[in-house]
Design a protein around this motif. Structure first.
Motif, short mmCIF file in Angstrom:
data_model
loop_
_atom_site.label_atom_id
_atom_site.label_comp_id
_atom_site.label_asym_id
_atom_site.label_seq_id
_atom_site.Cartn_x
_atom_site.Cartn_y
_atom_site.Cartn_z
N ASN A 83 -12.80 -8.56 -11.98
CA ASN A 83 -12.54 -7.88 -10.70
C ASN A 83 -11.89 -6.52 -10.93
OD1 ASN A 83 -13.57 -10.03 -9.24
ND2 ASN A 83 -11.57 -10.97 -8.88
N ILE A 84 -10.99 -6.46 -11.87
CA ILE A 84 -10.31 -5.20 -12.18
C ILE A 84 -11.29 -4.18 -12.73
CG2 ILE A 84 -8.68 -4.12 -13.79
CD1 ILE A 84 -6.96 -6.67 -13.50
N ARG A 127 0.83 -1.20 0.00
CA ARG A 127 0.00 0.00 0.00
C ARG A 127 0.87 1.26 0.00
NH1 ARG A 127 -5.01 1.76 1.65
NH2 ARG A 127 -5.71 -0.40 1.85
N LYS A 128 1.98 1.21 0.76
CA LYS A 128 2.86 2.38 0.87
C LYS A 128 3.49 2.76 -0.47
CE LYS A 128 4.06 1.06 5.61
NZ LYS A 128 5.14 0.59 6.51
N CYS A 181 -5.27 1.13 -6.69
CA CYS A 181 -5.17 2.14 -7.75
C CYS A 181 -6.29 3.17 -7.64
CB CYS A 181 -5.22 1.47 -9.13
SG CYS A 181 -3.69 0.62 -9.60
N LYS A 182 -7.47 2.68 -7.34
CA LYS A 182 -8.61 3.60 -7.17
C LYS A 182 -8.44 4.47 -5.93
CE LYS A 182 -13.64 3.70 -6.75
NZ LYS A 182 -14.88 2.90 -6.70
N GLU A 183 -8.03 3.84 -4.84
CA GLU A 183 -7.90 4.56 -3.58
C GLU A 183 -6.86 5.67 -3.67
OE1 GLU A 183 -6.58 3.64 1.07
OE2 GLU A 183 -7.25 2.00 -0.24
N TYR A 184 -5.74 5.40 -4.34
CA TYR A 184 -4.65 6.37 -4.40
C TYR A 184 -4.66 7.18 -5.70
CZ TYR A 184 -2.75 4.45 -0.13
OH TYR A 184 -2.59 4.06 1.18
N LYS A 185 -5.74 7.05 -6.45
CA LYS A 185 -5.93 7.85 -7.67
C LYS A 185 -4.75 7.71 -8.64
CE LYS A 185 -9.00 11.28 -5.57
NZ LYS A 185 -9.24 10.50 -4.34
N VAL A 186 -4.35 6.47 -8.85
CA VAL A 186 -3.29 6.19 -9.82
C VAL A 186 -3.81 6.51 -11.23
CG1 VAL A 186 -1.91 4.32 -10.85
CG2 VAL A 186 -2.22 4.44 -8.36
N GLN A 187 -2.96 7.10 -12.05
CA GLN A 187 -3.40 7.55 -13.38
C GLN A 187 -3.73 6.39 -14.31
OE1 GLN A 187 -0.38 10.19 -14.95
NE2 GLN A 187 -0.28 11.37 -13.05
N GLN A 188 -2.88 5.36 -14.31
CA GLN A 188 -3.09 4.22 -15.20
C GLN A 188 -2.80 2.91 -14.49
OE1 GLN A 188 -0.41 5.78 -18.43
NE2 GLN A 188 -2.00 5.01 -19.79
N SER A 234 -6.77 -13.87 -9.87
CA SER A 234 -8.07 -13.27 -9.54
C SER A 234 -8.00 -12.32 -8.35
CB SER A 234 -9.10 -14.37 -9.27
OG SER A 234 -9.23 -15.23 -10.38
N ILE A 235 -7.49 -12.83 -7.22
CA ILE A 235 -7.49 -12.04 -5.99
C ILE A 235 -6.46 -10.91 -6.04
CG2 ILE A 235 -7.08 -12.10 -3.50
CD1 ILE A 235 -8.24 -14.94 -3.51
N PHE A 236 -5.22 -11.23 -6.43
CA PHE A 236 -4.17 -10.21 -6.43
C PHE A 236 -4.49 -9.03 -7.36
CE2 PHE A 236 0.00 -8.69 -8.10
CZ PHE A 236 0.37 -7.97 -6.98
N PRO A 237 -4.91 -9.25 -8.60
CA PRO A 237 -5.27 -8.11 -9.45
C PRO A 237 -6.39 -7.26 -8.87
CG PRO A 237 -5.02 -10.08 -10.79
CD PRO A 237 -4.99 -10.52 -9.36
N SER A 238 -7.30 -7.91 -8.15
CA SER A 238 -8.39 -7.16 -7.51
C SER A 238 -7.85 -6.23 -6.43
CB SER A 238 -9.40 -8.14 -6.90
OG SER A 238 -10.45 -7.44 -6.27
N ILE A 239 -6.87 -6.71 -5.67
CA ILE A 239 -6.23 -5.87 -4.63
C ILE A 239 -5.56 -4.66 -5.29
CG2 ILE A 239 -4.35 -5.79 -2.94
CD1 ILE A 239 -4.94 -8.77 -2.35
#
Length: 321
Positions: free
Chosen positions: A141-142, A67-68, A107-114, A97-102
């Motif tokens: 999931n993604i 996360r960091k 990415c959404k939480e930290y507003k990653v561009q791509q 399945s699970i890892f890409p979902s994480i």
């Protein structure tokens, strides 16, 4: 202009190493996550100049630690995938399945561009394959968690560092005959690793979002023709013998007992399905990044390692410059 920060998962594999070189040469800063710094770190470090690459050791499921890494990330790229399950959490469901979902949630939480995710071609049709089902579930999931993601579906990826042409040439040089599953009729659109990394770089540089892109090479080639080309390149003659499914299943059951199986039941199921463009999604050609490297011409450059005499083999080729 400030260099963008790319966070790469799966950077020590053949695609990852090519991609690190491509991105850092184009002024992107790269952070690579590996679970074993002592084994993989020295390889990764050689792929870029100091100051352009950082290596972080982490369990990919340690969400607190990874996360960091998202705080300063502009672009997240997931290249992690497995061809067979090997226990200790290395299951299709966990990895595909699970890892890409994480990653999508972070990415959404930290507003990653791509967010660019590497999936696989032909997974919609291969409904009896656990590998394909897990890949498809990962895509879903993604898209649910980060709709801006770009999903790449490559056909088989090859280069001097691959597990495709190199394994085949090793087996063809050692076995007196070679089995043909499903008559060798399954079609592939092999794409060179450098062509694939060109596609990824183009997607990043052109800010392409929210797409599924099928990544294919310039040729559709049957498995039988691939084997014939490889035999010619290593200067060997081997009978290619069609193998009935029941015998193929027995051999796959045996091979998958090994730690690095030559063939599993799930891979045998996948071989039923063509691995070429489905025409349901855009390809790399459609978005303006055609593959330029042809299979036989590229494999020629390293096939000498499997010929008698190696580099000094008497077999000569007219290589295209």
């Amino acid at each position: 202009m400030k260099a963008k920060n790319c966070l790469i998962f799966g950077g020590s594999g053949q695609i990852g190493r090519h991609l690190i070189r491509k991105l850092t040469k184009n002024n992107y800063k790269v952070t690579v996550v590996t679970r074993n710094l002592h084994q993989k770190g020295y390889i990764i470090k050689t792929q870029a100049n100091a100051g352009y690459i950082d290596i972080v050791e982490a369990n990919i499921f340690d969400e607190t630690k990874i996360r960091k890494l998202f705080v300063q990330t502009d672009i997240c790229i997931n290249l992690i995938g497995i061809l067979y399950e090997s226990g200790r959490g290395n299951t299709f469901k966990n990895i595909h399945s699970i890892f890409p979902s994480i990653l999508a949630k972070l990415c959404k939480e930290y507003k990653v561009q791509q967010f660019i995710h590497l999936s696989a071609l032909g997974i919609n049709d291969a409904i009896d394959s656990e590998y394909a089902k897990s890949k498809l579930e990962g895509e879903q999931n993604i898209q649910k968690n980060f709709p801006l993601a770009t999903i790449l579906r490559p056909s088989v990826v090859y280069s001097v560092d691959d597990n495709f042409t190199t394994n085949f040439m090793t087996l063809l040089s050692r076995l007196p005959v070679f089995p043909l599953y499903y008559g060798g009729n399954t079609k592939f659109a092999p794409i060179h690793c450098s062509d694939l990394t060109d596609i990824i770089h183009y997607i990043i540089s052109k800010d392409i979002y929210s797409k599924i892109i099928e990544c294919v090479g310039p040729e559709n080639i049957s498995l039988k023709d691939i084997l014939k080309k490889l035999l010619n390149l290593i200067d060997k003659k081997r009978p290619l013998v069609p193998m009935p499914f029941i015998i193929a299943s027995i051999s796959a059951n045996f091979f998958q007992l090994f730690s690095k199986p030559l063939l599993t039941i799930d891979q045998l199921k996948l071989l039923k399905y063509d691995n070429v463009s489905t025409k349901k999604y855009q390809t790399n050609f459609d978005i303006g990044v055609p593959s330029v490297r042809e299979f036989e011409e590229e494999v020629k450059k390293y096939a000498y390692m499997w010929r008698e005499g190696g580099y000094f083999s008497t077999k000569k080729y007219n290589l295209v410059d």
